[in-house]
Design a protein around this motif. Structure first.
Motif, PDB file in Angstrom:
ATOM      1  N   LEU A  42       0.838  -1.198   0.000  1.00 31.56           N
ATOM      2  CA  LEU A  42       0.000   0.000   0.000  1.00 31.56           C
ATOM      3  C   LEU A  42       0.881   1.259   0.000  1.00 31.56           C
ATOM      4  N   ALA A  43       1.972   1.219   0.771  1.00 33.39           N
ATOM      5  CA  ALA A  43       2.904   2.362   0.756  1.00 33.39           C
ATOM      6  C   ALA A  43       3.477   2.549  -0.656  1.00 33.39           C
ATOM      7  N   TRP A  44       3.839   1.438  -1.294  1.00 36.81           N
ATOM      8  CA  TRP A  44       4.358   1.499  -2.678  1.00 36.81           C
ATOM      9  C   TRP A  44       3.303   2.127  -3.599  1.00 36.81           C
ATOM     10  N   HIS A  45       2.053   1.718  -3.433  1.00 36.72           N
ATOM     11  CA  HIS A  45       0.937   2.195  -4.258  1.00 36.72           C
ATOM     12  C   HIS A  45       0.757   3.714  -4.092  1.00 36.72           C
ATOM     13  N   VAL A  46       0.859   4.181  -2.837  1.00 30.89           N
ATOM     14  CA  VAL A  46       0.743   5.629  -2.567  1.00 30.89           C
ATOM     15  C   VAL A  46       1.889   6.369  -3.273  1.00 30.89           C
ATOM     16  N   LEU A  47       3.102   5.860  -3.107  1.00 28.64           N
ATOM     17  CA  LEU A  47       4.274   6.511  -3.723  1.00 28.64           C
ATOM     18  C   LEU A  47       4.176   6.470  -5.247  1.00 28.64           C
ATOM     19  N   ASP A  48       3.675   5.357  -5.766  1.00 29.91           N
ATOM     20  CA  ASP A  48       3.539   5.185  -7.221  1.00 29.91           C
ATOM     21  C   ASP A  48       2.601   6.228  -7.831  1.00 29.91           C
ATOM     22  N   ARG A  49       1.662   6.708  -7.016  1.00 32.17           N
ATOM     23  CA  ARG A  49       0.745   7.759  -7.483  1.00 32.17           C
ATOM     24  C   ARG A  49       1.343   9.142  -7.300  1.00 32.17           C
ATOM     25  N   GLY A  50       2.567   9.193  -6.816  1.00 26.06           N
ATOM     26  CA  GLY A  50       3.216  10.482  -6.606  1.00 26.06           C
ATOM     27  C   GLY A  50       2.752  11.166  -5.343  1.00 26.06           C
ATOM     28  N   ALA A  51       2.083  10.418  -4.454  1.00 24.15           N
ATOM     29  CA  ALA A  51       1.588  11.016  -3.206  1.00 24.15           C
ATOM     30  C   ALA A  51       2.558  10.722  -2.072  1.00 24.15           C
ATOM     31  N   ASP A  52       2.256  11.330  -0.924  1.00 26.86           N
ATOM     32  CA  ASP A  52       3.103  11.220   0.258  1.00 26.86           C
ATOM     33  C   ASP A  52       2.361  10.350   1.277  1.00 26.86           C
ATOM     34  N   THR A  53       3.048   9.357   1.867  1.00 18.60           N
ATOM     35  CA  THR A  53       2.352   8.479   2.817  1.00 18.60           C
ATOM     36  C   THR A  53       2.001   9.220   4.117  1.00 18.60           C
ATOM     37  N   ALA A  54       2.596  10.386   4.346  1.00 16.29           N
ATOM     38  CA  ALA A  54       2.225  11.174   5.535  1.00 16.29           C
ATOM     39  C   ALA A  54       0.886  11.886   5.338  1.00 16.29           C
ATOM     40  N   ASP A  55       0.399  11.898   4.102  1.00 15.49           N
ATOM     41  CA  ASP A  55      -0.872  12.548   3.771  1.00 15.49           C
ATOM     42  C   ASP A  55      -1.996  11.504   3.930  1.00 15.49           C
ATOM     43  N   THR A  56      -2.656  11.514   5.091  1.00 15.70           N
ATOM     44  CA  THR A  56      -3.657  10.472   5.394  1.00 15.70           C
ATOM     45  C   THR A  56      -4.772  10.425   4.351  1.00 15.70           C
ATOM     46  N   ALA A  57      -5.197  11.589   3.881  1.00 19.09           N
ATOM     47  CA  ALA A  57      -6.279  11.609   2.875  1.00 19.09           C
ATOM     48  C   ALA A  57      -5.824  10.876   1.607  1.00 19.09           C
ATOM     49  N   ALA A  58      -4.587  11.109   1.197  1.00 17.15           N
ATOM     50  CA  ALA A  58      -4.062  10.442  -0.008  1.00 17.15           C
ATOM     51  C   ALA A  58      -3.931   8.939   0.225  1.00 17.15           C
ATOM     52  N   VAL A  59      -3.565   8.544   1.456  1.00 15.35           N
ATOM     53  CA  VAL A  59      -3.455   7.115   1.784  1.00 15.35           C
ATOM     54  C   VAL A  59      -4.840   6.460   1.684  1.00 15.35           C
ATOM     55  N   LEU A  60      -5.863   7.162   2.183  1.00 13.78           N
ATOM     56  CA  LEU A  60      -7.217   6.592   2.156  1.00 13.78           C
ATOM     57  C   LEU A  60      -7.740   6.462   0.725  1.00 13.78           C
ATOM     58  N   VAL A  61      -7.419   7.448  -0.107  1.00 17.04           N
ATOM     59  CA  VAL A  61      -7.828   7.366  -1.520  1.00 17.04           C
ATOM     60  C   VAL A  61      -7.131   6.175  -2.188  1.00 17.04           C
ATOM     61  N   ALA A  62      -5.846   6.021  -1.914  1.00 13.80           N
ATOM     62  CA  ALA A  62      -5.094   4.905  -2.505  1.00 13.80           C
ATOM     63  C   ALA A  62      -5.624   3.563  -1.981  1.00 13.80           C
ATOM     64  N   ALA A  63      -5.994   3.535  -0.700  1.00 14.31           N
ATOM     65  CA  ALA A  63      -6.502   2.289  -0.106  1.00 14.31           C
ATOM     66  C   ALA A  63      -7.831   1.870  -0.742  1.00 14.31           C
ATOM     67  N   ASP A  64      -8.587   2.857  -1.181  1.00 12.33           N
ATOM     68  CA  ASP A  64      -9.880   2.610  -1.828  1.00 12.33           C
ATOM     69  C   ASP A  64      -9.707   1.932  -3.180  1.00 12.33           C
ATOM     70  N   ASP A  65      -8.536   2.117  -3.753  1.00  6.16           N
ATOM     71  CA  ASP A  65      -8.258   1.616  -5.090  1.00  6.16           C
ATOM     72  C   ASP A  65      -7.025   0.706  -5.030  1.00  6.16           C
ATOM     73  N   PHE A  66      -7.038  -0.216  -4.054  1.00  2.56           N
ATOM     74  CA  PHE A  66      -5.861  -1.047  -3.789  1.00  2.56           C
ATOM     75  C   PHE A  66      -6.180  -2.476  -4.217  1.00  2.56           C
ATOM     76  N   ASP A  67      -5.707  -2.826  -5.408  1.00  5.34           N
ATOM     77  CA  ASP A  67      -5.979  -4.145  -5.979  1.00  5.34           C
ATOM     78  C   ASP A  67      -4.795  -5.043  -5.614  1.00  5.34           C
ATOM     79  N   TYR A  68      -4.919  -5.719  -4.459  1.00  6.57           N
ATOM     80  CA  TYR A  68      -3.778  -6.410  -3.847  1.00  6.57           C
ATOM     81  C   TYR A  68      -3.918  -7.923  -3.967  1.00  6.57           C
ATOM     82  N   ALA A  69      -2.798  -8.583  -4.266  1.00  6.78           N
ATOM     83  CA  ALA A  69      -2.795 -10.052  -4.267  1.00  6.78           C
ATOM     84  C   ALA A  69      -1.453 -10.542  -3.743  1.00  6.78           C
ATOM     85  N   ILE A  70      -1.496 -11.646  -2.995  1.00  8.84           N
ATOM     86  CA  ILE A  70      -0.261 -12.227  -2.435  1.00  8.84           C
ATOM     87  C   ILE A  70      -0.367 -13.746  -2.468  1.00  8.84           C
TER      88      ILE A  70
END
Ligand SMILES: Nc1ncnc2c1ncn2[C@@H]1O[C@H](COP(=O)(O)OP(=O)(O)OP(=O)(O)O)[C@@H](O)[C@H]1O
Ligand SMILES: Nc1ccn([C@@H]2O[C@H](COP(=O)(O)O)[C@@H](O)[C@H]2O)c(=O)n1
Length: 227
Positions: A42-70
């Motif tokens: 998720l941190a990688w995903h936030v950074l990949d969008r050019g956002a800052d992980t310290a920006d909680t709003a940006a983290v929440l937006v990225a989390a909403d669109d987090f297509d994760y598989a492991i």
């Protein structure tokens, strides 16, 4: 969590959670779930969008669109975000340095906790070793086997710096301790909760640590239990 036997393993950075849990899972033919990979991805995903992980709003937006598989196969470990294989990228220092900010967001923790429970429940193996920081206390507090894997801070730093070739030992140690200090504000992974067995790997080599964890799984006891 269905009939799957859950082995919950917590501990600080560099204590050996991933490598030891993976080997234990291989030995028992269990699944292996690395929960830190999801926070890192998720941190990688936030950074990949050019956002800052310290920006909680940006983290929440990225989390909403987090297509994760492991993968939960200990012999075929991979992590994906959408179509991108991020297995290696999430280990980079820039992601390690950004992940704690993502992990402190309560909505993220709730979302990922739910995801971890679903992933473990969907496993077709008899058991799953789940490792992270809050597995023994939050994700699987009722797991029949709960372990806190520890090692002295200087030993953890030395092990991690032996892996990292792009930074000097002092830089690696400082980053590891900074991340622990930050993470410890959110989750207590330095003391064992009641009923959690401590395995200290400071004086054990890798094989001895794997054996100590296997012993706890087989006997249900270790050298120290949390009270
Ligand atoms: N008992 C041990 N003796 C020696 N080396 C070990 C031992 N346990 C783990 N290691 C090594 O220490 C390094 C760190 O281990 P690992 O990556 O599994 O830790 P971790 O707790 O998952 O760390 P992180 O939380 O930062 O991902 C690895 O190179 C691993 O092989
Ligand atoms: N259960 C967990 C697992 C991890 N975290 C956060 O993710 C980071 C990376 O974890 P690693 O195990 O891969 O080192 C970690 O530093 C925590 O910020 C978590 O909060 N809870």
């Amino acid at each position: 969590m269905t009939d799957t036997l859950i082995v919950a393993v917590d501990g600080p950075a560099g204590s050996g959670k991933s490598s030891v849990s993976k080997q234990v899972a291989r030995t028992l033919d269990f699944g292996y779930l690395d929960t830190g990979a999801a926070y890192r991805a998720l941190a990688w995903h936030v950074l990949d969008r050019g956002a800052d992980t310290a920006d909680t709003a940006a983290v929440l937006v990225a989390a909403d669109d987090f297509d994760y598989a492991i993968s939960l196969d200990p012999d075929d470990h991979w992590v994906r975000v959408g179509q991108t294989d991020v297995t290696t990228a999430i280990r980079e220092p820039r992601v390690a340095g950004a992940v704690s900010a993502v992990a402190r967001v309560p909505e993220v923790r709730a979302l990922l906790t739910d995801l971890f429970r679903q992933l473990a429940a969907a496993s077709d193996r008899d058991g799953v070793v789940i490792e992270g920081r809050d597995i023994t206390t939050v994700v699987a507090p009722d797991a029949p086997v709960r372990i806190l894997l520890t090692a002295a801070p200087e030993v953890r730093a030395a092990r991690r710096s032996a892996e990292v070739t792009t930074q000097d030992a002092a830089t690696v140690a400082a980053a590891l301790h900074r991340r622990d200090a930050s993470d410890a504000q959110v989750v207590d992974f330095l003391t064992a909760a009641p009923g959690v067995v401590v395995v200290d790997s400071t004086e054990r080599d890798f094989a001895q640590t794997v054996d100590a964890v296997l012993d706890v799984i087989r006997t249900g006891t270790g050298e120290t239990d949390g009270r």
